[in-house]
Design a protein around this motif. Structure first.
Motif, PDB file in Angstrom:
ATOM      1  N   TRP A 130      33.399 -31.448 -20.588  1.00  0.00           N
ATOM      2  CA  TRP A 130      33.579 -31.159 -22.010  1.00  0.00           C
ATOM      3  C   TRP A 130      33.654 -32.444 -22.824  1.00  0.00           C
ATOM      4  O   TRP A 130      33.050 -32.546 -23.900  1.00  0.00           O
ATOM      5  CB  TRP A 130      34.831 -30.317 -22.254  1.00  0.00           C
ATOM      6  CG  TRP A 130      34.708 -28.912 -21.769  1.00  0.00           C
ATOM      7  CD1 TRP A 130      35.481 -28.296 -20.830  1.00  0.00           C
ATOM      8  CD2 TRP A 130      33.751 -27.933 -22.192  1.00  0.00           C
ATOM      9  NE1 TRP A 130      35.062 -26.993 -20.642  1.00  0.00           N
ATOM     10  CE2 TRP A 130      34.005 -26.748 -21.470  1.00  0.00           C
ATOM     11  CE3 TRP A 130      32.699 -27.941 -23.107  1.00  0.00           C
ATOM     12  CZ2 TRP A 130      33.253 -25.583 -21.644  1.00  0.00           C
ATOM     13  CZ3 TRP A 130      31.945 -26.784 -23.287  1.00  0.00           C
ATOM     14  CH2 TRP A 130      32.229 -25.625 -22.554  1.00  0.00           C
ATOM     15  N   THR A 131      34.358 -33.419 -22.316  1.00  0.00           N
ATOM     16  CA  THR A 131      34.494 -34.702 -23.018  1.00  0.00           C
ATOM     17  C   THR A 131      33.129 -35.368 -23.176  1.00  0.00           C
ATOM     18  O   THR A 131      32.796 -35.866 -24.255  1.00  0.00           O
ATOM     19  CB  THR A 131      35.464 -35.630 -22.246  1.00  0.00           C
ATOM     20  OG1 THR A 131      36.725 -34.968 -22.128  1.00  0.00           O
ATOM     21  CG2 THR A 131      35.646 -36.954 -22.951  1.00  0.00           C
ATOM     22  N   PRO A 162      36.414 -21.604 -19.030  1.00  0.00           N
ATOM     23  CA  PRO A 162      37.554 -22.409 -18.552  1.00  0.00           C
ATOM     24  C   PRO A 162      37.314 -23.088 -17.204  1.00  0.00           C
ATOM     25  O   PRO A 162      38.040 -24.020 -16.857  1.00  0.00           O
ATOM     26  CB  PRO A 162      38.691 -21.389 -18.459  1.00  0.00           C
ATOM     27  CG  PRO A 162      38.017 -20.061 -18.364  1.00  0.00           C
ATOM     28  CD  PRO A 162      36.715 -20.191 -19.089  1.00  0.00           C
ATOM     29  N   PRO A 217      34.973 -28.390 -15.886  1.00  0.00           N
ATOM     30  CA  PRO A 217      35.957 -29.486 -15.870  1.00  0.00           C
ATOM     31  C   PRO A 217      36.051 -30.206 -17.231  1.00  0.00           C
ATOM     32  O   PRO A 217      35.059 -30.298 -17.971  1.00  0.00           O
ATOM     33  CB  PRO A 217      35.423 -30.444 -14.799  1.00  0.00           C
ATOM     34  CG  PRO A 217      34.456 -29.646 -13.996  1.00  0.00           C
ATOM     35  CD  PRO A 217      33.920 -28.578 -14.901  1.00  0.00           C
ATOM     36  N   GLU A 218      37.219 -30.715 -17.520  1.00  0.00           N
ATOM     37  CA  GLU A 218      37.478 -31.386 -18.801  1.00  0.00           C
ATOM     38  C   GLU A 218      36.558 -32.586 -19.021  1.00  0.00           C
ATOM     39  O   GLU A 218      36.122 -32.828 -20.143  1.00  0.00           O
ATOM     40  CB  GLU A 218      38.952 -31.830 -18.873  1.00  0.00           C
ATOM     41  CG  GLU A 218      39.357 -32.392 -20.218  1.00  0.00           C
ATOM     42  CD  GLU A 218      39.218 -31.394 -21.371  1.00  0.00           C
ATOM     43  OE1 GLU A 218      38.885 -31.837 -22.495  1.00  0.00           O
ATOM     44  OE2 GLU A 218      39.434 -30.194 -21.171  1.00  0.00           O
ATOM     45  N   ASP A 219      36.244 -33.319 -17.964  1.00  0.00           N
ATOM     46  CA  ASP A 219      35.379 -34.487 -18.142  1.00  0.00           C
ATOM     47  C   ASP A 219      33.972 -34.087 -18.604  1.00  0.00           C
ATOM     48  O   ASP A 219      33.317 -34.822 -19.338  1.00  0.00           O
ATOM     49  CB  ASP A 219      35.319 -35.360 -16.874  1.00  0.00           C
ATOM     50  CG  ASP A 219      34.761 -34.630 -15.664  1.00  0.00           C
ATOM     51  OD1 ASP A 219      35.030 -33.419 -15.498  1.00  0.00           O
ATOM     52  OD2 ASP A 219      34.057 -35.280 -14.858  1.00  0.00           O
ATOM     53  N   LYS A 229      33.998 -29.963 -33.241  1.00  0.00           N
ATOM     54  CA  LYS A 229      35.191 -29.957 -32.385  1.00  0.00           C
ATOM     55  C   LYS A 229      35.750 -28.539 -32.245  1.00  0.00           C
ATOM     56  O   LYS A 229      36.166 -28.139 -31.158  1.00  0.00           O
ATOM     57  CB  LYS A 229      36.247 -30.908 -32.938  1.00  0.00           C
ATOM     58  CG  LYS A 229      35.892 -32.373 -32.743  1.00  0.00           C
ATOM     59  CD  LYS A 229      36.978 -33.271 -33.330  1.00  0.00           C
ATOM     60  CE  LYS A 229      36.673 -34.723 -33.093  1.00  0.00           C
ATOM     61  NZ  LYS A 229      37.027 -35.167 -31.748  1.00  0.00           N
ATOM     62  N   LYS A 246      35.298 -24.055 -24.656  1.00  0.00           N
ATOM     63  CA  LYS A 246      36.231 -24.307 -23.549  1.00  0.00           C
ATOM     64  C   LYS A 246      36.966 -23.029 -23.162  1.00  0.00           C
ATOM     65  O   LYS A 246      37.184 -22.774 -21.975  1.00  0.00           O
ATOM     66  CB  LYS A 246      37.247 -25.390 -23.937  1.00  0.00           C
ATOM     67  CG  LYS A 246      36.695 -26.783 -23.938  1.00  0.00           C
ATOM     68  CD  LYS A 246      37.793 -27.757 -24.344  1.00  0.00           C
ATOM     69  CE  LYS A 246      37.276 -29.167 -24.453  1.00  0.00           C
ATOM     70  NZ  LYS A 246      38.344 -30.116 -24.799  1.00  0.00           N
ATOM     71  N   LYS A 247      37.349 -22.249 -24.156  1.00  0.00           N
ATOM     72  CA  LYS A 247      38.046 -20.986 -23.873  1.00  0.00           C
ATOM     73  C   LYS A 247      37.117 -20.005 -23.179  1.00  0.00           C
ATOM     74  O   LYS A 247      37.546 -19.243 -22.318  1.00  0.00           O
ATOM     75  CB  LYS A 247      38.591 -20.378 -25.161  1.00  0.00           C
ATOM     76  CG  LYS A 247      39.779 -21.111 -25.718  1.00  0.00           C
ATOM     77  CD  LYS A 247      40.264 -20.480 -27.010  1.00  0.00           C
ATOM     78  CE  LYS A 247      41.415 -21.295 -27.584  1.00  0.00           C
ATOM     79  NZ  LYS A 247      41.844 -20.771 -28.892  1.00  0.00           N
ATOM     80  N   GLU A 265      31.021 -33.241 -25.702  1.00  0.00           N
ATOM     81  CA  GLU A 265      31.522 -33.386 -27.067  1.00  0.00           C
ATOM     82  C   GLU A 265      31.127 -34.735 -27.647  1.00  0.00           C
ATOM     83  O   GLU A 265      30.671 -34.828 -28.788  1.00  0.00           O
ATOM     84  CB  GLU A 265      33.038 -33.208 -27.111  1.00  0.00           C
ATOM     85  CG  GLU A 265      33.588 -33.179 -28.513  1.00  0.00           C
ATOM     86  CD  GLU A 265      35.068 -32.847 -28.559  1.00  0.00           C
ATOM     87  OE1 GLU A 265      35.722 -33.336 -29.500  1.00  0.00           O
ATOM     88  OE2 GLU A 265      35.574 -32.120 -27.690  1.00  0.00           O
TER      89      GLU A 265
END
Length: 148
Positions: free
Chosen positions: A66-67, A59, A62-64, A48, A55-56, A70
Motif C-alpha cells: 500500500w505504501t 486487508p 501487506p502495508e508495504d 489518500k 485497504k479496508k 500510494e
C-alpha cells in the motif's frame, strides 16, 4: 467508494472555474495554478482517502505494498489529472487567465482562500445536503397536496 468518487468529482468540478490554449506551456501553467490554488493538496487528500478505502476492501495486502502504491499514485496521478483536465480548462481559460489566477493565489488573500477552500467545500457540501433534503421534502408535500 461512491463517496470518495463524489468528493473527487466535486474537487475536479470546483477547480473547473478557470479559460483556452493547449500546449505543454499551458499544461505546466495549469499544474502551477493547481498547486498555488490548493487544488493539488485537495486531489492528494482524495487519493489518500481512496487508499484508505482500498485497504479496508483488501486487508490481506501487506502495508508495504500500500505504501509503495500510494507513493506512486501521489507522484503521478496529479500529472495525469492535469493532462486530462487541460482540454477542459483550455476551452475556457487562456494562459494569461491562468497567469492572473496564479498571481491572485500568490497574494495573501489568494493564499488564505486556497487554504480555506477545502473547509469551505466540506461545509458547503453539508449545507447543500440540507438544502437538497429541504427541497425534496417540499417537493413531496406539494405532490401530496396535488394528490400524487
Amino acid at each position: 467508494m461512491k463517496k470518495i468518487t463524489s468528493i473527487l468529482t466535486l474537487f475536479i468540478l470546483s477547480t473547473a472555474f478557470t479559460f483556452g490554449q493547449s500546449s505543454p506551456a499551458y499544461t505546466e501553467k495549469l499544474k502551477t495554478m493547481f498547486e498555488v490554488s490548493g487544488s493539488a493538496v485537495s486531489y492528494k487528500a482524495a487519493i489518500k482517502q481512496m487508499f484508505l478505502m482500498f485497504k479496508k476492501q483488501k486487508p490481506s495486502v501487506p502495508e508495504d505494498v500500500w505504501t509503495e502504491f500510494e507513493a506512486e499514485f501521489l507522484k503521478t496521478s496529479l500529472d495525469d489529472l492535469v493532462v486530462m483536465l487541460e482540454p477542459v480548462y483550455a476551452k475556457h481559460l487562456t494562459i494569461e487567465d491562468l497567469n492572473q489566477l496564479i498571481t491572485f493565489y500568490e497574494t495573501p488573500t489568494g493564499r488564505k482562500f486556497a487554504k480555506k477552500t477545502p473547509m469551505i467545500m466540506t461545509e458547503s457540501m453539508q449545507v447543500g445536503q440540507q438544502w437538497g433534503t429541504k427541497i425534496g421534502k417540499e417537493f413531496q408535500e406539494k405532490l401530496k397536496v396535488k394528490g400524487y
